[in-house]
Design a protein around this motif. Structure first.
Motif, mmCIF file in Angstrom:
data_model
loop_
_atom_site.group_PDB
_atom_site.id
_atom_site.type_symbol
_atom_site.label_atom_id
_atom_site.label_comp_id
_atom_site.label_asym_id
_atom_site.label_seq_id
_atom_site.Cartn_x
_atom_site.Cartn_y
_atom_site.Cartn_z
ATOM 1 N N VAL A 268 -20.924 9.003 31.262
ATOM 2 C CA VAL A 268 -20.189 8.722 30.042
ATOM 3 C C VAL A 268 -19.918 7.236 29.866
ATOM 4 O O VAL A 268 -19.856 6.741 28.731
ATOM 5 N N ASP A 269 -19.777 6.473 30.941
ATOM 6 C CA ASP A 269 -19.340 5.081 30.829
ATOM 7 C C ASP A 269 -20.375 4.194 30.140
ATOM 8 O O ASP A 269 -20.088 3.562 29.118
ATOM 9 N N SER A 270 -21.574 4.131 30.708
ATOM 10 C CA SER A 270 -22.615 3.309 30.080
ATOM 11 C C SER A 270 -23.033 3.895 28.736
ATOM 12 O O SER A 270 -23.421 3.152 27.827
ATOM 13 N N SER A 271 -22.931 5.222 28.605
ATOM 14 C CA SER A 271 -23.287 5.855 27.329
ATOM 15 C C SER A 271 -22.308 5.453 26.228
ATOM 16 O O SER A 271 -22.708 5.185 25.085
ATOM 17 N N PHE A 272 -21.019 5.407 26.561
ATOM 18 C CA PHE A 272 -19.989 4.982 25.608
ATOM 19 C C PHE A 272 -20.264 3.541 25.165
ATOM 20 O O PHE A 272 -20.245 3.215 23.964
ATOM 21 N N GLU A 298 -33.010 8.685 28.258
ATOM 22 C CA GLU A 298 -33.992 8.666 27.174
ATOM 23 C C GLU A 298 -33.570 9.567 26.020
ATOM 24 O O GLU A 298 -33.744 9.229 24.839
ATOM 25 N N LYS A 299 -32.987 10.730 26.359
ATOM 26 C CA LYS A 299 -32.534 11.646 25.303
ATOM 27 C C LYS A 299 -31.425 11.018 24.473
ATOM 28 O O LYS A 299 -31.406 11.129 23.247
ATOM 29 N N LEU A 300 -30.474 10.358 25.144
ATOM 30 C CA LEU A 300 -29.388 9.722 24.401
ATOM 31 C C LEU A 300 -29.911 8.553 23.573
ATOM 32 O O LEU A 300 -29.491 8.359 22.423
ATOM 33 N N ALA A 301 -30.823 7.768 24.142
ATOM 34 C CA ALA A 301 -31.397 6.651 23.392
ATOM 35 C C ALA A 301 -32.095 7.142 22.134
ATOM 36 O O ALA A 301 -31.976 6.533 21.060
ATOM 37 N N ALA A 530 -8.573 11.323 29.098
ATOM 38 C CA ALA A 530 -8.298 10.608 27.848
ATOM 39 C C ALA A 530 -9.474 9.711 27.463
ATOM 40 O O ALA A 530 -9.821 9.596 26.274
ATOM 41 N N PHE A 531 -10.081 9.070 28.445
ATOM 42 C CA PHE A 531 -11.241 8.217 28.173
ATOM 43 C C PHE A 531 -12.387 9.036 27.583
ATOM 44 O O PHE A 531 -13.058 8.607 26.631
ATOM 45 N N ARG A 532 -12.619 10.224 28.139
ATOM 46 C CA ARG A 532 -13.689 11.087 27.624
ATOM 47 C C ARG A 532 -13.397 11.531 26.189
ATOM 48 O O ARG A 532 -14.317 11.672 25.374
ATOM 49 N N GLN A 533 -12.111 11.757 25.895
ATOM 50 C CA GLN A 533 -11.758 12.143 24.526
ATOM 51 C C GLN A 533 -12.085 11.010 23.553
ATOM 52 O O GLN A 533 -12.551 11.262 22.431
ATOM 53 N N ALA A 534 -11.854 9.776 23.990
ATOM 54 C CA ALA A 534 -12.224 8.635 23.140
ATOM 55 C C ALA A 534 -13.738 8.540 22.998
ATOM 56 O O ALA A 534 -14.263 8.294 21.897
ATOM 57 N N LYS A 541 -21.416 16.151 22.999
ATOM 58 C CA LYS A 541 -20.581 16.766 24.031
ATOM 59 C C LYS A 541 -21.212 16.728 25.411
ATOM 60 O O LYS A 541 -20.538 16.502 26.418
ATOM 61 N N GLU A 542 -22.532 16.957 25.513
ATOM 62 C CA GLU A 542 -23.161 17.010 26.829
ATOM 63 C C GLU A 542 -23.111 15.665 27.544
ATOM 64 O O GLU A 542 -23.306 15.586 28.756
ATOM 65 N N TRP A 543 -22.795 14.582 26.806
ATOM 66 C CA TRP A 543 -22.667 13.275 27.451
ATOM 67 C C TRP A 543 -21.228 12.946 27.802
ATOM 68 O O TRP A 543 -20.946 12.512 28.910
ATOM 69 N N PHE A 544 -20.309 13.148 26.886
ATOM 70 C CA PHE A 544 -18.942 12.737 27.204
ATOM 71 C C PHE A 544 -18.278 13.694 28.210
ATOM 72 O O PHE A 544 -17.278 13.356 28.820
ATOM 73 N N ASN A 545 -18.851 14.870 28.415
ATOM 74 C CA ASN A 545 -18.296 15.826 29.376
ATOM 75 C C ASN A 545 -19.099 15.917 30.672
ATOM 76 O O ASN A 545 -18.768 16.702 31.553
#
Length: 627
Positions: A268-272, A298-301, A530-534, A541-545
């Motif tokens: 989640v960190d680098s993705s955010f 790659e999927k997120l990109a 809380a960070f994940r909620q932001a 969802k599959e990234w922030f969780n």
């Protein structure tokens, strides 16, 4: 982003020798700044600078002088609020000769004295020399993102630099192993002494500290620290604040006269960071299908419409590069993630000079498993939370009973942790072996050192009174993060002349992190709640969780492969290894690990790391003889 190195002292009297020695010191860190170099030398001080051009590409060369040239600065890092500070300083009458952020520090020092460090927002290590008084002033940023090493030699000379290796060419500097550093290293996997390093007489300036040096006397003081507390904000309010602070910080960290990209993993960190930055390019690396986050990146990109580059690193490449990795690190670091980070930085450096990454979120917002419940049983979690609020005498009494009892039951560990103080059970994010195991492997001269408790207790003393979670966060911020995570991030990126920015480690964002109520840090089994909620406002969802994976590295598979087992065994059997270790014991540990009789891969890797590092610095390296 650059590298600095220099010395203060009069032991070198010949002007040509002073210049040559400084040049040799700078050459040792040319990878930190391949674009240009600069020097200042007088009869007392010599200041060297290697530049990686990021801001004011044409006019930002260092050293930089003030208006009457009685003060001079060399600086490594980036100051993200320098435009606002520059306006303030111009209004106060200061004249600027460059567009670089470096000059803001220098004029700020003239205007505010040593308190200039309290106004800076960014990552930095720098020195300012007063040519009239001979005084040297220096500082290291709030979190220790940028390294700063120093040594006061027996002859009175003072050495400083971004990397320890810059000291090696100095004639009066002696390469001596700090024997006290090895035992804690075997426990923690990194150089764990407070300010001491693996080189005797070489020290780290602590994060958030500054110093003055005059007439051979050094004074060090703290100028900043995390101020954890319990805020009163609701969950929605604190999530809003986190989101706003992350977005603002990423935007502040964009400042550059070159393109800025981003590392991207499955977490989640680098993705955010990437989702907010929306760079043109992101990067990831992996090893094989089992140890490869690149497919998720790659999927997120694709989802974010970003050009993504990735590569697979082979075991042959990893083992071939490992001595170089340890050389660039200055001190041994057995964190397996050093390997993929080295190759990831190389990949990004083919196209860019600057990237962002997600370091720091785990420490600021409670992302590690050790911070939260060890059990999945909801009833035990609820009970543990209730017990935390019992009056102190009742908690202590119940804790004594549980510790004395030999009876084990499901959830006992969780309940004991809820009643106990973290200093009695928490050692951070790496525990490779017990102290007794380390002593059994070491020869007698290397068994004498500070204990784990002696190393960590001063940090816990400063966080007394906070919730258990916040005490553990504070400990990791001042130990694991600054001594391992940030040092390897700096050294592995700069090995490839790449500037790595960490927008989640920002002074303004920290002001929000300090006050997140403990119940919003970890909820059930969800860390960084809380960070994940932001982050959920910017990511699917599959990234922030997604559960934290770290930087997966297949050292188990490597050490169970004959080719690499033999390479490690050859090193373990070398004569010099017997200076430090009971060779029969470490060879048995390796053989049993290879035969799958024991799970000793992290212990083997840590010993392998130290021996590789020692060989690079004390056996293979030879000083260059200047003409």
């Amino acid at each position: 982003m650059c590298g600095i190195a220099g010395y203060v002292g009069r032991s070198l009297v010949d002007p040509e020798q002073r210049k040559q020695v400084l040049t040799d010191m700078m050459d040792m860190i040319v990878h930190r700044g391949p674009n240009s170099a600069g020097q200042f030398i007088d009869d007392r001080a010599a200041m060297g600078f290697r530049r990686l051009s990021i801001i004011d590409l044409e006019g930002g060369n260092q050293p930089i002088y003030n208006e009457n040239e009685d003060k001079v600065i060399t600086f490594n890092g980036e100051i993200y609020n320098f435009p606002a500070l520059k306006k303030t300083l111009i209004a106060a009458g200061h004249r600027f000769s460059t567009k670089a952020d470096t000059e803001v520090i220098l004029h700020g020092y003239e205007e505010w004295g040593t308190d200039v460090v309290k106004k800076l927002r960014g990552m930095f290590s720098f020195v300012i020399y007063d040519r009239k008084t001979g005084e040297l002033f220096g500082a290291r940023d709030h979190f220790g993102i940028k390294p700063f090493y120093y040594s006061l030699l027996d002859n009175g000379d003072f050495l400083y630099g971004s990397e320890i290796k810059s000291f090696l060419p100095y004639p009066a500097f002696e390469r001596k192993l700090n024997k006290k550093a090895l035992k804690p290293f075997l426990f923690f996997q990194y150089s764990a002494m407070d300010t001491e390093t693996f080189f005797e007489g070489v020290y780290k300036l602590p994060e958030g500290h500054c110093f003055t040096l005059k007439d051979g006397k050094m004074q060090i003081r703290k100028f900043w620290d995390m101020n954890f507390r319990e805020g009163r904000e609701s969950l929605d309010e604190i999530v809003d604040e986190i989101d706003d602070a992350v977005v603002e910080s990423v935007n502040a960290h964009r400042i550059a006269d070159v393109e800025v990209g981003s590392f991207l993993s499955s977490g989640v960190d680098s993705s955010f960071v990437a989702a907010v930055l929306r760079p043109d390019k992101t990067y990831s690396v992996g090893f094989d299908k089992t140890y490869n986050e690149a497919m998720y990146a790659e999927k997120l990109a694709d989802h974010l419409h970003i050009n993504h580059s990735s590569r697979v690193v082979s075991a042959d490449e990893a083992f071939e590069a490992f001595p170089k990795i340890q050389w660039y690190l200055d001190e041994p670091d057995a964190n397996p993630s050093c390997v993929p980070l080295y190759f990831l930085s190389e990949l990004a450096s083919r196209e860019l000079r600057v990237v962002m990454s997600g370091e720091g979120a785990d420490e600021l917002f409670a992302g590690y498993q050790d911070y939260g419940p060890y059990t999945k049983v909801e009833a035990v979690i609820v009970l543990a939370n209730i017990l935390k609020h019992l009056p102190k005498p009742f908690r202590k009494g119940l804790l004594r009973l549980l510790k004395k009892s030999k009876r084990n039951f499901r959830g006992k560990l969780e309940i004991v942790r809820s009643l106990d103080e973290p200093r009695n059970f928490f050692v951070g994010q790496a525990k490779i072996m017990e102290e007794s195991e380390a002593e059994a492997l070491l020869t007698a001269p290397y068994r004498k050192s500070k204990s784990v408790r002696e190393i960590l207790d001063p940090i816990f003393d400063r966080s007394r009174g906070l919730s258990n979670t916040k005490q553990m966060q504070y400990n990791d911020i001042h130990h694991f993060m600054t001594k391992d995570i940030l040092l390897k991030a700096d050294k592995m990126s700069m090995a490839h002349s790449l500037e790595l920015r960490v927008p989640l480690l920002d002074r303004k964002l920290a002001e929000v992190a300090e006050k997140v109520p403990t119940p919003y840090l970890i909820k059930g089994k969800t860390s960084k709640f809380a960070f994940r909620q932001a982050a959920s406002r910017h990511l699917p969802k599959e990234w922030f969780n997604r559960k934290k994976m770290g930087f997966p590295t297949p050292i188990k598979a490597w050490l169970e492969t004959e080719t690499y087992y033999k390479q490690v065994r050859e090193l373990f059997a070398m004569d010099f290894a017997g200076e430090f270790f009971d060779q029969a014991a470490i060879l048995k540990l390796l053989d049993d690990t290879y035969a799958k009789k024991v799970n000793g891969r992290r212990k083997v890797w840590t010993i392998f790391t130290f021996l590789t590092w020692y060989k690079a610095y004390f056996i293979d390296w030879q000083p260059r003889r200047s003409a």
